[in-house]
Write a protein that holds these residues in place. Sequence first.
Motif, PDB file in Angstrom:
ATOM      1  N   ASN A   8     -58.915  50.825 -30.192  1.00 57.41           N
ATOM      2  CA  ASN A   8     -57.599  50.491 -30.737  1.00 57.41           C
ATOM      3  C   ASN A   8     -56.466  51.343 -30.171  1.00 57.41           C
ATOM      4  O   ASN A   8     -55.320  51.016 -30.324  1.00 57.41           O
ATOM      5  CB  ASN A   8     -57.612  50.648 -32.260  1.00 57.41           C
ATOM      6  N   LYS A   9     -56.814  52.459 -29.589  1.00 58.93           N
ATOM      7  CA  LYS A   9     -55.762  53.352 -29.103  1.00 58.93           C
ATOM      8  C   LYS A   9     -55.932  53.615 -27.610  1.00 58.93           C
ATOM      9  O   LYS A   9     -56.549  54.599 -27.210  1.00 58.93           O
ATOM     10  CB  LYS A   9     -55.801  54.669 -29.873  1.00 58.93           C
ATOM     11  N   PRO A  10     -55.400  52.753 -26.789  1.00 58.08           N
ATOM     12  CA  PRO A  10     -55.497  52.989 -25.351  1.00 58.08           C
ATOM     13  C   PRO A  10     -54.673  54.205 -24.940  1.00 58.08           C
ATOM     14  O   PRO A  10     -53.726  54.575 -25.620  1.00 58.08           O
ATOM     15  CB  PRO A  10     -54.920  51.705 -24.750  1.00 58.08           C
ATOM     16  N   LYS A  11     -55.049  54.784 -23.830  1.00 62.26           N
ATOM     17  CA  LYS A  11     -54.394  56.026 -23.410  1.00 62.26           C
ATOM     18  C   LYS A  11     -53.029  55.745 -22.782  1.00 62.26           C
ATOM     19  O   LYS A  11     -52.859  54.776 -22.044  1.00 62.26           O
ATOM     20  CB  LYS A  11     -55.283  56.761 -22.414  1.00 62.26           C
ATOM     21  N   ASN A  12     -52.119  56.637 -23.098  1.00 63.84           N
ATOM     22  CA  ASN A  12     -50.781  56.577 -22.502  1.00 63.84           C
ATOM     23  C   ASN A  12     -50.582  57.770 -21.583  1.00 63.84           C
ATOM     24  O   ASN A  12     -51.375  58.712 -21.589  1.00 63.84           O
ATOM     25  CB  ASN A  12     -49.719  56.605 -23.598  1.00 63.84           C
ATOM     26  N   MET A  13     -49.496  57.721 -20.852  1.00 62.58           N
ATOM     27  CA  MET A  13     -49.216  58.791 -19.897  1.00 62.58           C
ATOM     28  C   MET A  13     -47.722  59.091 -19.904  1.00 62.58           C
ATOM     29  O   MET A  13     -46.905  58.180 -20.066  1.00 62.58           O
ATOM     30  CB  MET A  13     -49.651  58.311 -18.501  1.00 62.58           C
ATOM     31  N   LEU A  14     -47.384  60.369 -19.774  1.00 60.39           N
ATOM     32  CA  LEU A  14     -45.975  60.756 -19.614  1.00 60.39           C
ATOM     33  C   LEU A  14     -45.801  61.211 -18.179  1.00 60.39           C
ATOM     34  O   LEU A  14     -46.336  62.251 -17.783  1.00 60.39           O
ATOM     35  CB  LEU A  14     -45.611  61.883 -20.582  1.00 60.39           C
ATOM     36  N   LEU A  15     -45.060  60.429 -17.419  1.00 61.86           N
ATOM     37  CA  LEU A  15     -44.810  60.782 -16.019  1.00 61.86           C
ATOM     38  C   LEU A  15     -43.590  61.684 -15.943  1.00 61.86           C
ATOM     39  O   LEU A  15     -42.518  61.337 -16.453  1.00 61.86           O
ATOM     40  CB  LEU A  15     -44.561  59.514 -15.203  1.00 61.86           C
ATOM     41  N   VAL A  16     -43.749  62.850 -15.315  1.00 58.77           N
ATOM     42  CA  VAL A  16     -42.620  63.779 -15.148  1.00 58.77           C
ATOM     43  C   VAL A  16     -42.227  63.783 -13.676  1.00 58.77           C
ATOM     44  O   VAL A  16     -42.999  64.234 -12.832  1.00 58.77           O
ATOM     45  CB  VAL A  16     -43.006  65.207 -15.594  1.00 58.77           C
ATOM     46  N   GLY A 153     -45.785  55.388 -20.784  1.00 56.97           N
ATOM     47  CA  GLY A 153     -46.424  54.066 -20.858  1.00 56.97           C
ATOM     48  C   GLY A 153     -47.921  54.143 -20.611  1.00 56.97           C
ATOM     49  O   GLY A 153     -48.480  55.234 -20.462  1.00 56.97           O
ATOM     50  N   ARG A 154     -48.548  52.988 -20.574  1.00 57.74           N
ATOM     51  CA  ARG A 154     -49.966  52.916 -20.231  1.00 57.74           C
ATOM     52  C   ARG A 154     -50.151  53.515 -18.836  1.00 57.74           C
ATOM     53  O   ARG A 154     -49.327  53.287 -17.937  1.00 57.74           O
ATOM     54  CB  ARG A 154     -50.426  51.462 -20.210  1.00 57.74           C
ATOM     55  N   SER A 155     -51.245  54.189 -18.650  1.00 54.35           N
ATOM     56  CA  SER A 155     -51.428  54.920 -17.385  1.00 54.35           C
ATOM     57  C   SER A 155     -51.370  53.983 -16.181  1.00 54.35           C
ATOM     58  O   SER A 155     -50.769  54.312 -15.157  1.00 54.35           O
ATOM     59  CB  SER A 155     -52.737  55.694 -17.411  1.00 54.35           C
ATOM     60  N   THR A 156     -51.960  52.804 -16.313  1.00 56.09           N
ATOM     61  CA  THR A 156     -51.947  51.882 -15.170  1.00 56.09           C
ATOM     62  C   THR A 156     -50.511  51.453 -14.842  1.00 56.09           C
ATOM     63  O   THR A 156     -50.119  51.360 -13.684  1.00 56.09           O
ATOM     64  CB  THR A 156     -52.771  50.622 -15.482  1.00 56.09           C
ATOM     65  N   ARG A 157     -49.725  51.238 -15.898  1.00 57.72           N
ATOM     66  CA  ARG A 157     -48.347  50.768 -15.699  1.00 57.72           C
ATOM     67  C   ARG A 157     -47.470  51.883 -15.117  1.00 57.72           C
ATOM     68  O   ARG A 157     -46.628  51.632 -14.256  1.00 57.72           O
ATOM     69  CB  ARG A 157     -47.783  50.300 -17.053  1.00 57.72           C
ATOM     70  N   VAL A 158     -47.700  53.105 -15.585  1.00 57.88           N
ATOM     71  CA  VAL A 158     -46.907  54.230 -15.088  1.00 57.88           C
ATOM     72  C   VAL A 158     -47.221  54.489 -13.620  1.00 57.88           C
ATOM     73  O   VAL A 158     -46.318  54.723 -12.802  1.00 57.88           O
ATOM     74  CB  VAL A 158     -47.169  55.502 -15.940  1.00 57.88           C
ATOM     75  N   GLN A 160     -48.341  52.315 -11.520  1.00 55.27           N
ATOM     76  CA  GLN A 160     -47.755  51.200 -10.764  1.00 55.27           C
ATOM     77  C   GLN A 160     -46.254  51.422 -10.570  1.00 55.27           C
ATOM     78  O   GLN A 160     -45.703  51.200  -9.497  1.00 55.27           O
ATOM     79  CB  GLN A 160     -47.990  49.897 -11.526  1.00 55.27           C
ATOM     80  N   ASP A 161     -45.629  51.920 -11.636  1.00 55.93           N
ATOM     81  CA  ASP A 161     -44.199  52.189 -11.573  1.00 55.93           C
ATOM     82  C   ASP A 161     -43.888  53.250 -10.514  1.00 55.93           C
ATOM     83  O   ASP A 161     -42.963  53.110  -9.722  1.00 55.93           O
ATOM     84  CB  ASP A 161     -43.727  52.663 -12.951  1.00 55.93           C
ATOM     85  N   LYS A 162     -44.690  54.281 -10.503  1.00 52.55           N
ATOM     86  CA  LYS A 162     -44.498  55.373  -9.536  1.00 52.55           C
ATOM     87  C   LYS A 162     -44.661  54.832  -8.114  1.00 52.55           C
ATOM     88  O   LYS A 162     -43.863  55.142  -7.219  1.00 52.55           O
ATOM     89  CB  LYS A 162     -45.530  56.469  -9.829  1.00 52.55           C
ATOM     90  N   ARG A 163     -45.659  53.992  -7.914  1.00 53.49           N
ATOM     91  CA  ARG A 163     -45.886  53.422  -6.574  1.00 53.49           C
ATOM     92  C   ARG A 163     -44.688  52.582  -6.137  1.00 53.49           C
ATOM     93  O   ARG A 163     -44.250  52.647  -4.995  1.00 53.49           O
ATOM     94  CB  ARG A 163     -47.140  52.544  -6.588  1.00 53.49           C
ATOM     95  N   GLN A 164     -44.188  51.814  -7.083  1.00 55.03           N
ATOM     96  CA  GLN A 164     -43.060  50.939  -6.722  1.00 55.03           C
ATOM     97  C   GLN A 164     -41.820  51.766  -6.397  1.00 55.03           C
ATOM     98  O   GLN A 164     -41.060  51.433  -5.504  1.00 55.03           O
ATOM     99  CB  GLN A 164     -42.777  49.974  -7.873  1.00 55.03           C
ATOM    100  N   ARG A 165     -41.627  52.844  -7.145  1.00 51.64           N
ATOM    101  CA  ARG A 165     -40.481  53.724  -6.852  1.00 51.64           C
ATOM    102  C   ARG A 165     -40.578  54.289  -5.443  1.00 51.64           C
ATOM    103  O   ARG A 165     -39.607  54.308  -4.695  1.00 51.64           O
ATOM    104  CB  ARG A 165     -40.460  54.904  -7.830  1.00 51.64           C
TER     105      ARG A 165
ATOM    106  N   GLN B   8     -40.504  48.408 -20.014  1.00 50.74           N
ATOM    107  CA  GLN B   8     -39.713  48.252 -21.236  1.00 50.74           C
ATOM    108  C   GLN B   8     -39.761  49.523 -22.083  1.00 50.74           C
ATOM    109  O   GLN B   8     -40.798  50.164 -22.211  1.00 50.74           O
ATOM    110  CB  GLN B   8     -40.277  47.081 -22.038  1.00 50.74           C
ATOM    111  N   ARG B   9     -38.623  49.860 -22.648  1.00 46.22           N
ATOM    112  CA  ARG B   9     -38.545  51.028 -23.520  1.00 46.22           C
ATOM    113  C   ARG B   9     -38.697  50.555 -24.968  1.00 46.22           C
ATOM    114  O   ARG B   9     -38.066  49.583 -25.364  1.00 46.22           O
ATOM    115  CB  ARG B   9     -37.177  51.690 -23.349  1.00 46.22           C
ATOM    116  N   PHE B  10     -39.520  51.247 -25.720  1.00 46.59           N
ATOM    117  CA  PHE B  10     -39.712  50.883 -27.125  1.00 46.59           C
ATOM    118  C   PHE B  10     -38.985  51.910 -27.979  1.00 46.59           C
ATOM    119  O   PHE B  10     -39.371  53.075 -28.016  1.00 46.59           O
ATOM    120  CB  PHE B  10     -41.198  50.809 -27.463  1.00 46.59           C
ATOM    121  N   THR B  11     -37.923  51.458 -28.628  1.00 47.37           N
ATOM    122  CA  THR B  11     -37.036  52.392 -29.309  1.00 47.37           C
ATOM    123  C   THR B  11     -37.085  52.182 -30.822  1.00 47.37           C
ATOM    124  O   THR B  11     -37.590  51.172 -31.310  1.00 47.37           O
ATOM    125  CB  THR B  11     -35.584  52.185 -28.846  1.00 47.37           C
ATOM    126  N   GLY B  12     -36.515  53.119 -31.532  1.00 49.17           N
ATOM    127  CA  GLY B  12     -36.458  53.030 -32.983  1.00 49.17           C
ATOM    128  C   GLY B  12     -36.765  54.374 -33.606  1.00 49.17           C
ATOM    129  O   GLY B  12     -36.793  55.392 -32.915  1.00 49.17           O
TER     130      GLY B  12
END
Lengths: 174, 656
Positions: A8-16, A153-158, A160-165, B8-12
């Motif tokens: 129920n709780k997929p892992k997230n990532m904070l990209l710095v 965001g989700r690690s896969t999405r982050v 992917q975002d980094k790659r696109q940047r 997308q940013r999730f705010t609140g």
Amino acid sequence: MTEMYTRNKPKNMLLVDASLCIGCLSCQTACQMEHDLPACCRTVRIVQLGPFHQGEDLTMSFLPTTCFHCDRPACVEACPTGAMQKRSDGIVFSDPEICIGCQTCAVACPYGIPTLNRANGKIAKCNGCKDRIDLGLWPVCALKCPTEALVFGRSTRVVQDKRQREALKLARAL
Amino acid sequence: MLDYHLMQRFTGTRRDYDRMVATICQECTVGCGLCAYVSEGRLVDVQGDERHPISKGRLCSRGTAFARDLACAERITRLAGRKSLLDDFEELDGWEQALDLLADRLKKVREQHGPKSLFIDCDTGAGLDFYYAATRFAALWGTPYVSSPFDDPNNSGSTISNAPDGDCSAWIHSRCLFIVAADPASTHPVAFRWALEAQKNGAKIVVADTRFTNTMSKADLALRIGSDAGNLLGAALMKAILDEQLCGPNSTSNGLDIPESWWNSFDEISLESAAKGTDLPVARLKEAAILVAKKRPTKLITGKRLAHLPGYEIWRTIATLMGWTGQQGGGWYPLDSGRPTLCSSADLQGENSQEIAEKAQSDSRSADGFDTPRAVICSGGLSDFHSGSKQSGKAPVLIALFGCLCSETADHCHMLFPAQNWAERESLFFSNDRAIQWSRKIVEPPDSTRSGLDFWMGLAKRFGWQDHFPWKLDDDNADHEAFVDWLLAQDTSTKGCTVEVLKKSSEDGILVHWPFDGNQSLQGSSAALVRGYEEITPEFACFSHQPADEADELYPLYLEVPDSISKKAICVGNETLDNGNLLQINPEIARALGIDTGDEVVVQDSETFVEVRAWVTRMVPRWLVYLPSGSRNKRVLVRKKGQSGPDALNILRKLL
């Protein structure tokens, strides 16, 4: 129970992305306000590096630092009361109800992340804004960062975002 | 343009709340949208407003931390007064008694010293209603001395010729951003993000400043210039552009009627001489000129302090001559200059207001221009002139503070009036982008507090001027909406814009700009802008810089302070070294004086001295020291606490 929790709780990532940090302290202040922390507790800290000489010019950069939420956190291992815990989604947090403020975790942490909140005698550290995440919200540091130096965001999405940047950077350079 | 949108940013908020108020942050001049969450009348969380066109959900540290000011221990919540500074404060019964007392004491000062003995100092925190009502009261009273960080040299606001071109969000379309004497990364981080977005798209950022600032750390080309040399740099840049023939063939038809004498003013001086006043090598100046001219359109972003130096219009001249004005991402963007020319006393004919307004233009910026005031009404920290008057034994006999928070000024005042925070009242707000916004009240103010308009209306009534302050509700409190409607109708650039229009546009997520033309669009008439630019006259070459005087010998370092509007971002309740009120000092100077980071140092000029702690950093050059909380730039002597002044002076003379 643990498996269900994991599902129920997929892992997230904070990209710095330190190259985008302008040292405005928005993340640091947002975190302090969100968690009602006093000035001495900086669970997100901006480290200013420089200015240093680089030839005839100067150079300066900023490094946002916060808990790495290690895979095998030394702070959790060291905590004598079990206050320091790791959730199944990877977030490492300290439960203030159990914490006795002994600071063993602060000694054990190789990055010196946990600090004592002198206002309540408990350990303060980044808890990944777990209460916000459980509601589907972003952590406040990433949300308020004006320059998107912090992305969540989700690690896969982050990733992917980094790659696109980086791809965009290359494309623009060409 | 290659573009990519982040996830997308999730705010609140995670907190329980009764209602959410979408309003405008007034901590700086960017005008970010914020969502305030209120529970049982108390502010419980603040988040950025994702719908707001300027900030798009981002908030800086000031926009987040203001919530602590509402209920902090330093909040002034009681009316108090005392006969002399040696007495203790006595609590006053209510506003009626307090205003009666203030009016009596003001009348005595007026009888003894005349009307021009009153000085009114307006802080940004008290809001525009305090400032505009103060200028109206001052005109009726007969004093020209109203000081405010909102002021421009013309004391009344910006005309279209020295107001920003376009929105900060349009910086993303720039190919080059030339930032002079400003540190938007620290002072306006939400606006600065658009500069970084442009840089990601291939734009170059050129930054010119005396210090190595956060903004400069992101620059592709950093120019360290001399003190007060920002406008000289503009003239030198123009000279370099002309010398290198970078203007382009159509430059003279870009809206400026350029006389022959203008060209001559640049021909008569060499580039070497032009560069001298800026402390820049000629090669560096040429490099900047080529970059700025070739990477068009360029946005020129200038700091507020340049407005008070000669040659300010050079930036409009460059932007127009180069054809950047009117282009998306091009033109001139003077920071903190988005307020139009609104005069709240123009209708007071027969009350010698015109004379006062004219005199104010020349005098109000300079504390040296008038005798020491005998009565002061202020809404924040008092400026240096007050410290000077204390030293000279001419301290005011009456200082009244209308403020939210206890400050050092509160220790030096005779009367305290608790003020409402901007979050506790409905108010008008002009953002940097020339946007006119209506800021909604977030929480109810404490019972004992009043708005700035209430304060001045109450005081005016004691002098029989209530007819000049007719904006009253049935409960005798000020009608802010009626006041703002009246105020906006006073100038052609805002006429037709009303509170109702502002509220509706806010609901629709649209920004209203001035010059306002309600018949055509809510965005402000572009035709009016173009007309405005055509009316400007080109700034002639001005390369004169002040020669060193005798005082410079005694005070060899230059103290720089931030503009009062453009304060650096804060961290809540800083107590530690890295972000406190520290004096930045260059390592070479510090080493010679035996100063280390954290040491107590004394900063003194001919009239005042302050004790602060030092931060040894290369952010400042050898000849400069920087203090985040000072009130004005000046020459000073710095010494370690315990070190004698002559010793420090000898050391500094050898080094500088």
